[in-house]
Motif scaffolding. Structure first.
Motif, PDB file in Angstrom:
ATOM      1  N   ILE A  98      11.794   0.368   2.003  1.00 21.94           N
ATOM      2  CA  ILE A  98      12.910   0.064   2.888  1.00 21.94           C
ATOM      3  C   ILE A  98      13.315  -1.365   2.549  1.00 21.94           C
ATOM      4  CG2 ILE A  98      13.664  -0.195   5.281  1.00 21.94           C
ATOM      5  CD1 ILE A  98      12.836   2.681   4.571  1.00 21.94           C
ATOM      6  N   VAL A  99      14.620  -1.599   2.415  1.00 25.28           N
ATOM      7  CA  VAL A  99      15.132  -2.913   2.034  1.00 25.28           C
ATOM      8  C   VAL A  99      16.105  -3.377   3.111  1.00 25.28           C
ATOM      9  CG1 VAL A  99      16.397  -4.213   0.271  1.00 25.28           C
ATOM     10  CG2 VAL A  99      14.917  -2.309  -0.409  1.00 25.28           C
ATOM     11  N   ILE A 108      17.013 -10.943   1.017  1.00 19.84           N
ATOM     12  CA  ILE A 108      16.598  -9.549   0.843  1.00 19.84           C
ATOM     13  C   ILE A 108      15.108  -9.479   1.134  1.00 19.84           C
ATOM     14  CG2 ILE A 108      16.302  -7.667  -0.812  1.00 19.84           C
ATOM     15  CD1 ILE A 108      18.787  -8.799  -2.267  1.00 19.84           C
ATOM     16  N   LYS A 109      14.725  -8.550   2.010  1.00 15.83           N
ATOM     17  CA  LYS A 109      13.307  -8.328   2.319  1.00 15.83           C
ATOM     18  C   LYS A 109      13.002  -6.867   2.026  1.00 15.83           C
ATOM     19  CE  LYS A 109       9.791  -8.702   5.779  1.00 15.83           C
ATOM     20  NZ  LYS A 109       8.808  -9.694   5.712  1.00 15.83           N
ATOM     21  N   THR A 110      11.866  -6.624   1.409  1.00 16.85           N
ATOM     22  CA  THR A 110      11.483  -5.270   1.009  1.00 16.85           C
ATOM     23  C   THR A 110      10.151  -4.901   1.642  1.00 16.85           C
ATOM     24  OG1 THR A 110      12.612  -5.605  -1.097  1.00 16.85           O
ATOM     25  CG2 THR A 110      11.045  -3.791  -0.997  1.00 16.85           C
ATOM     26  N   TRP A 111      10.092  -3.683   2.202  1.00 19.71           N
ATOM     27  CA  TRP A 111       8.869  -3.126   2.755  1.00 19.71           C
ATOM     28  C   TRP A 111       8.496  -1.890   1.945  1.00 19.71           C
ATOM     29  CZ3 TRP A 111      12.689  -5.103   5.887  1.00 19.71           C
ATOM     30  CH2 TRP A 111      12.312  -6.106   6.777  1.00 19.71           C
ATOM     31  N   PRO A 112       7.564  -2.013   1.006  1.00 16.42           N
ATOM     32  CA  PRO A 112       7.139  -0.844   0.224  1.00 16.42           C
ATOM     33  C   PRO A 112       6.448   0.184   1.122  1.00 16.42           C
ATOM     34  CG  PRO A 112       6.371  -2.894  -0.782  1.00 16.42           C
ATOM     35  CD  PRO A 112       6.885  -3.232   0.584  1.00 16.42           C
ATOM     36  N   GLN A 115       0.990   3.522  -0.750  1.00 14.33           N
ATOM     37  CA  GLN A 115       0.761   4.094  -2.077  1.00 14.33           C
ATOM     38  C   GLN A 115       0.665   5.617  -2.048  1.00 14.33           C
ATOM     39  OE1 GLN A 115       0.724   2.845  -5.201  1.00 14.33           O
ATOM     40  NE2 GLN A 115       1.499   0.968  -4.302  1.00 14.33           N
ATOM     41  N   ASP A 116       0.125   6.184  -0.964  1.00 13.85           N
ATOM     42  CA  ASP A 116      -0.012   7.641  -0.914  1.00 13.85           C
ATOM     43  C   ASP A 116       1.311   8.341  -0.594  1.00 13.85           C
ATOM     44  OD1 ASP A 116       0.083   6.807   1.721  1.00 13.85           O
ATOM     45  OD2 ASP A 116      -1.535   8.118   2.400  1.00 13.85           O
ATOM     46  N   ALA A 117       2.395   7.571  -0.450  1.00 14.56           N
ATOM     47  CA  ALA A 117       3.726   8.136  -0.213  1.00 14.56           C
ATOM     48  C   ALA A 117       4.644   7.814  -1.387  1.00 14.56           C
ATOM     49  CB  ALA A 117       4.300   7.587   1.096  1.00 14.56           C
ATOM     50  N   ARG A 118       4.089   7.834  -2.601  1.00 19.57           N
ATOM     51  CA  ARG A 118       4.858   7.458  -3.796  1.00 19.57           C
ATOM     52  C   ARG A 118       6.079   8.330  -4.045  1.00 19.57           C
ATOM     53  NH1 ARG A 118       0.247   7.311  -7.841  1.00 19.57           N
ATOM     54  NH2 ARG A 118      -1.123   6.944  -6.117  1.00 19.57           N
TER      55      ARG A 118
END
Length: 133
Positions: A98-99, A108-112, A115-118
């Motif tokens: 989510i950006v 700009i801030k990013t929330w990855p 990892q298990d939701a690739r």
């Protein structure tokens, strides 16, 4: 002969419904942008996702000027919405994140995603009545 740039109809954000008729505007966007979603910005601009170029597009309908803000290497933004904070909130399948783009500071801030939701295949987000994404 001049090559025509791809066109995007941003009618959803620009239609002014009068009693008898509606008007639609069409704008040129950069070749290869492959715009996906559009959303109104609080200042009257229009945001769009330039999916194939990994950017947030910002269009000023009053002047027809536009620019694109890169969202990061590997970005492939899908949806863009205006959040309750007035920022652009973007779902980005390329970044699997989510950006958030702040239109005042342009931060700009990013929330990855975890990892298990690739392979989440993010689509357009929504905020609930409590302002939760």
């Amino acid at each position: 002969m001049r090559r025509l740039l791809p066109l995007i109809a941003i009618a959803a954000c620009l239609l002014a419904f009068a009693a008898e008729a509606a008007e639609r505007q069409v704008y040129d966007v950069p070749r290869g942008a492959h715009p996906h979603d559009v959303a109104p910005a609080p200042d009257g601009h229009i945001w769009y996702t330039a999916q194939a170029q990994g950017a947030l597009g910002i269009l000023d309908p009053a002047t027809s000027k536009l620019r694109q803000v890169p969202l990061g290497e590997g970005s492939s933004p899908h949806g863009v919405i205006q959040g309750p904070d007035g920022a652009a909130w973007i779902t980005d399948g390329g970044l699997n994140a989510i950006v958030r783009f702040d239109p005042k500071s342009e931060a700009i801030k990013t929330w990855p995603l975890p990892q298990d939701a690739r392979d989440a295949d993010l689509n357009t987000a929504a905020f609930d009545r409590d302002g939760i994404l």
